[in-house]
Scaffold this active site. Structure first.
Site, PDB file in Angstrom:
ATOM      1  CG  HIS A  83      -1.810   1.143   1.359  1.00  0.00           C
ATOM      2  ND1 HIS A  83      -1.499   2.229   2.167  1.00  0.00           N
ATOM      3  CD2 HIS A  83      -2.983   1.446   0.783  1.00  0.00           C
ATOM      4  CE1 HIS A  83      -2.477   3.128   2.077  1.00  0.00           C
ATOM      5  NE2 HIS A  83      -3.387   2.676   1.251  1.00  0.00           N
ATOM      6  CB  CYS A 108      -4.328   0.436 -15.294  1.00  0.00           C
ATOM      7  SG  CYS A 108      -5.490  -0.788 -14.661  1.00  0.00           S
TER       8      CYS A 108
END
Ligand code: PEP
Ligand code: MG
Length: 541
Positions: free
Chosen positions: A118, A495
């Site tokens: 993250h 992506c």
């Protein structure tokens, strides 16, 4: 550590060599082929002025250097930033609950996690320097230690996200404007790749979108809409939606979320006017929007929980899963809570309306995450189509809105033919596709497994950084072929993080993709790599 005097020299000499040789297309191509991502990175990110003593190091997760005072929680970091301090947020790892502290930090340092953790993803997206997985650091309360050296809250450290180094004290440094050769080289790269491989950016806010355009992005390939719900003023509304006891309470919270999303979308569409913007509907599991069970349990055992916190704990326990990344997320979450996607699509279409009324030209691609079958995609698509019909868009406006899916699982890749029948476009989510093809948890293997596999030569490179050509790459090729066999001319991009990795970009070009999308700061690298891929393919013919 990069040396200010030499940063940019490679670019200047490549340009000079091409010009001296006559400046013909072949000379420019030779110049492009002589350069690397590092040559561009050396001039776009802040560099440290002095080479301090390295205290420890971790993974170079997001390039650039930063100096600041150490804080250990997102709240403390946010308070310090409010007082005007430059902050380095130090965490074991980060979660969406830390976003308000991460947003204001000048640098991020984590003791765990890898290049797709993250912290790494968010930092790269925002261009915030970050070092992750600095495993020699032990955090305890408001200090951290490396061996005998103890660093306390409020002490100053420097990190270099280009090398992974962590240093005590301030080492200075700043971002300088790139030299003219940087723009020359990228102009040449664009001339070569135009019509072959476009470069978009992953951007979640208007500010990111602006950065991306400045760096040459030709649209947004991924807007992760969940990030809009994590800002401090939106999170309580998201939580109210999750905690709603009645359908009416849920509808009120959804309306409020829709109102803020409409503004966010309108801002992004303004920046990207006339360029495609891929908006991904909500993807993460709902517990990511709630406080952690552990924090709430600790509080319950101490001062106790108020009513609201008790409800949060109940909801966090209710939504907790053993494997959340393969649990109730993506389109599956929408099947369970269909009001969510309907709200997002309504907000997006209202923003499209606003922009068109203002005489602008919004181009929107609505993207459904994690689909695995035609039936699933058809169901999700039906919500979008219903919302579009209800929005009363005219045929022209409707023609500028497409609906597509991410390809993020091996099943989706193999069933690309049937998915293409329901999709106007595909975008490969290679982070999840890598995770699910290897069965490697993207949040866990970076710490021990990948380093050990690299050390033993079991892996040639980290597959979360450079695409695994043998299997994940094969799925990309196969899904592209199957998708286009069912729907010739299907628009296809990527992506995942690999969209900014030069070696992966070569594979995506060879597989026939139309575009790559990457963090704004990687856009220049992708522009160069795309041109190199086009030249290499031409030479190989
Ligand atoms: C991906 O999986 O590659 C992707 C782009 O989605 P996310 O990283 O948000 O899961
Ligand atoms: Mg994904």
């Amino acid at each position: 550590m990069a040396d200010d005097l030499t940063a940019g020299d490679a670019l200047e000499s490549a340009v000079a060599a091409a010009v001296d040789a006559g400046d013909a297309p072949a000379d420019r191509e030779a110049a492009l082929m002589s350069l690397s991502a590092a040559d561009l990175e050396a001039v776009i990110h802040a560099r440290l002025e002095s080479a301090g003593t390295v205290l420890t190091s971790g993974l170079a997760a997001s390039p650039g250097a930063a100096t600041g005072t150490v804080y250990f929680t997102a709240d403390d970091a946010a308070d310090a930033a409010d007082r005007g301090e430059a902050v380095i947020l130090v965490r074991t790892e980060t979660t969406p609950a830390d976003v308000h502290g991460m947003m204001v930090a000048t640098g991020l340092l984590t003791t765990r996690g890898d290049l797709v953790s993250h912290a790494a993803l968010v930092a790269r997206g925002w261009g915030t320097p970050a070092v992750v997985g600095a495993g020699e650091i032990t955090i305890s309360g408001t200090t951290f230690a490396v061996g005998d050296t103890v660093v306390a809250e409020g002490d100053t450290i420097s990190i270099d996200g280009s090398t992974g180094e962590v240093m005590l004290g301030a080492q200075g440094g700043a971002a300088l404007p790139p030299p003219a050769a940087f723009f020359t080289v990228l102009g040449w790269a664009d001339d070569v790749r135009r019509g072959h491989l476009a470069v978009r950016a992953n951007a979640d806010t208007a500010a990111d979108a602006e950065k991306a355009r400045m760096l040459g992005a030709e649209g947004i390939g991924l807007c992760r809409t969940e990030h809009m719900f994590l800002a401090p003023d939106r999170l309580p509304v998201m939580r109210a939606m999750i905690l709603a006891r009645t359908a009416q309470d849920e509808a009120v919270a959804l309306d409020e979320l829709g109102r803020v999303q409409r503004t966010d979308f309108a801002e992004i569409l303004t920046v990207m006017d006339g360029l495609p913007v891929t908006v991904r509907l909500l993807d993460p599991p709902l517990h990511e929007f709630l406080p952690s069970v552990l924090d709430l349990e600790v509080k319950r055992a101490g001062p106790g929980l108020d009513d609201e916190e008790q409800r949060q704990l109940d909801a966090a326990l209710d939504w907790a899963e053993h494997n959340p990344m393969i649990g109730t997320r993506g389109v599956r979450l929408a099947v369970i809570k269909p009001g969510l996607y309907a709200m997002q699509v309504r907000a997006l279409l209202a923003a499209v309306h606003d922009r068109r009324d203002a005489g602008r030209h919004p181009l929107v691609e609505i993207m459904i995450p994690l689909t695995v079958s035609r039936a699933e995609l058809a169901l999700a698509r039906s919500w979008v189509d219903e919302a579009a019909a209800a929005a009363g868009l005219d045929a022209d406006a409707r023609a500028d809105i497409s609906v597509g899916t991410m390809i993020e699982t091996p099943r989706a890749a193999l069933r690309a033919g049937e998915l293409a029948e329901e999709a106007d476009f595909f975008s490969f989510g290679t982070n999840d596709l890598t995770q699910l093809t290897y069965g490697f948890s993207r949040d866990d293997v970076g710490r021990r497994v990948i380093p050990a596999y690299l050390a033993h030569g079991v892996l040639p490179s980290n597959p979360f950084v450079t695409i695994d050509a043998d299997a994940v790459g094969e799925l990309v090729r196969e899904a592209t072929a199957r998708g286009r066999a069912a729907k010739p001319g299907l628009r296809i991009g990527v992506c995942g993080e690999h969209g900014g990795d030069p070696a992966s970009i070569e594979l995506f070009h060879d597989a026939g993709l139309d575009y790559v999308s990457c963090s704004p700061f990687r856009v220049p690298i992708a522009r160069l790599a795309a041109a190199q891929a086009v030249i290499a393919a031409r030479r190989a013919r």
